[in-house]
Scaffold this active site. Sequence first.
Site, mmCIF file in Angstrom:
data_model
loop_
_atom_site.group_PDB
_atom_site.id
_atom_site.type_symbol
_atom_site.label_atom_id
_atom_site.label_comp_id
_atom_site.label_asym_id
_atom_site.label_seq_id
_atom_site.Cartn_x
_atom_site.Cartn_y
_atom_site.Cartn_z
ATOM 1 N N GLU A 122 -6.490 -11.338 -1.217
ATOM 2 C CA GLU A 122 -7.837 -10.870 -1.552
ATOM 3 C C GLU A 122 -7.824 -9.370 -1.357
ATOM 4 O O GLU A 122 -7.845 -8.878 -0.233
ATOM 5 C CB GLU A 122 -8.873 -11.570 -0.662
ATOM 6 C CG GLU A 122 -10.293 -11.452 -1.209
ATOM 7 C CD GLU A 122 -11.004 -10.196 -0.743
ATOM 8 O OE1 GLU A 122 -11.028 -9.212 -1.529
ATOM 9 O OE2 GLU A 122 -11.526 -10.186 0.374
ATOM 10 N N CYS A 150 -14.968 -5.321 0.504
ATOM 11 C CA CYS A 150 -14.248 -5.413 -0.770
ATOM 12 C C CYS A 150 -15.197 -5.755 -1.913
ATOM 13 O O CYS A 150 -15.087 -5.215 -3.010
ATOM 14 C CB CYS A 150 -13.140 -6.457 -0.676
ATOM 15 S SG CYS A 150 -11.782 -6.000 0.421
#
Length: 496
Positions: free
Chosen positions: A274, A308
């Site tokens: 990720e 993120c």
Amino acid sequence: MKTLHSTNAAAADDGMLNRLLRLLKGNRSMSATLTPARPTAPDQATFAVLNPSTGEVVGYAPNNTLADLDTAVAEAQAAFETWSKLPDAELQTYCERVTSAISAHAEELAVLITKEQGKPLNGLGSRWEIGGAQAWAGFTATLSLPVKTLQDNNEGRVELHRKPLGVVGSITPWNFPVMIAIWHIVPALRTGNTVVVKPSPYTPLSTIRLIEIISEVLPAGVVNVVTGDDKQVNLGAAMSAHEGIRKIVFTGSCATGQKVMQSAAESMKRLTLELGGNDAGIVLPDADPKAIAEGLFWGAFINNGQTCAAMKRLYVHDSIYDEVCDALVAFARNIPVGDGMNEQSILGPIQNQMQFDKVKRLIEAAKSRGRVLLGGEPGAGLFFPPTIIADLSQDDPLVIEEQFGPALPVIRYSDVEDAIAAANDSPNGLGGSIWTSDVEKGRALATRMECGSVWINKHGAIQPNAPFGGIKQSGLGVEFSEEGLAEYTDVQVVFS
């Protein structure tokens, strides 16, 4: 579980952290001690962890060696032999105990996160993070991957079985040190794997304490932690190449994710990556500026922008451009920024100097190319106020690069086709959002965005029952839900 070569614990102005890191070395328990007011690292076997709000030392973490990593992996391998054979219901019960253990120590963990990560206790801060960790652990405990019958007729029976991989290596970042660790650990445990965790050198103490807490309700060796400052030994790279680790789960930057993938190739590890995002939000002309202002702000500035899946670029239609900018600034200017231990603070500092310098560089470049609506000037230490800069172009650095901090560029558009093209004009593809009064129109446009998750009238609202992951250079594989759980397993098909 063994916490390897652990050290003196955190300096604290309350009694809670006196209990931090009841450290283990072999079979011998050691009590944590407070560091002095102006501590120095005891030796090269440890490194200091700093409070980004004050610059003071919170405590020391172990500088583990490659031999320590080998020991942790060996312990996880030994534990796997028994753990992987437990009935599914027993694995579920253990994961429920992990959830309860986190809940029992929620405030302790939240305070420690604030001291080493900087985020405030309140708002969408460390207490919220611990609440998220509990929610994800609790939901993941309820999931299962039963045997699936693919065929059962006169030609025979075909079953699909999911089998645990072995030792899972978890490499976690500094922005959500406890919650992301839980995202990695609990699905691994639920599927019968054992774990070695390596947290960021900026925020190792809360992860060490988390592993100690949950290990009290797990068999020995099931979860292990190694830490280091990444200067003497790069433990993350060593984990990615380690023959005894079957899978790496990594959350972090695209550049580091590429290195993880390269070093994992020789041993053909399974990977869940990720990675970074440069998420775009698109405000359509029918949106209500005042109604969406709060959602826009938190979509961009959650965790001080150090997320993120935060919104990193905002495209606003020309017809409501000024109104959206005004409403966003009006909301943002009332958000208190300060020391995370102050109960009134809602946003804190940037976590570390390297990230602060990057944000400052991008904002300085943007100031000469756009119009500063709010912020723009650094505060003391690592504090930087929420900064909103309008009238930027697609080729400006603050638009092109992932800032990962409290700065939002606003870009004007007149044709929605241009906005979609601009949003997709990125090597990243983690998340995106559409802001509109017509939800059906928003859904139609959402399918045209090149990213793993798209939200309508919100941004970054991940949840444990929905898969989450990126496309393009934003990652590989997914986390959460049954789809994420399956990534911790090998497939075996049985014909009979």
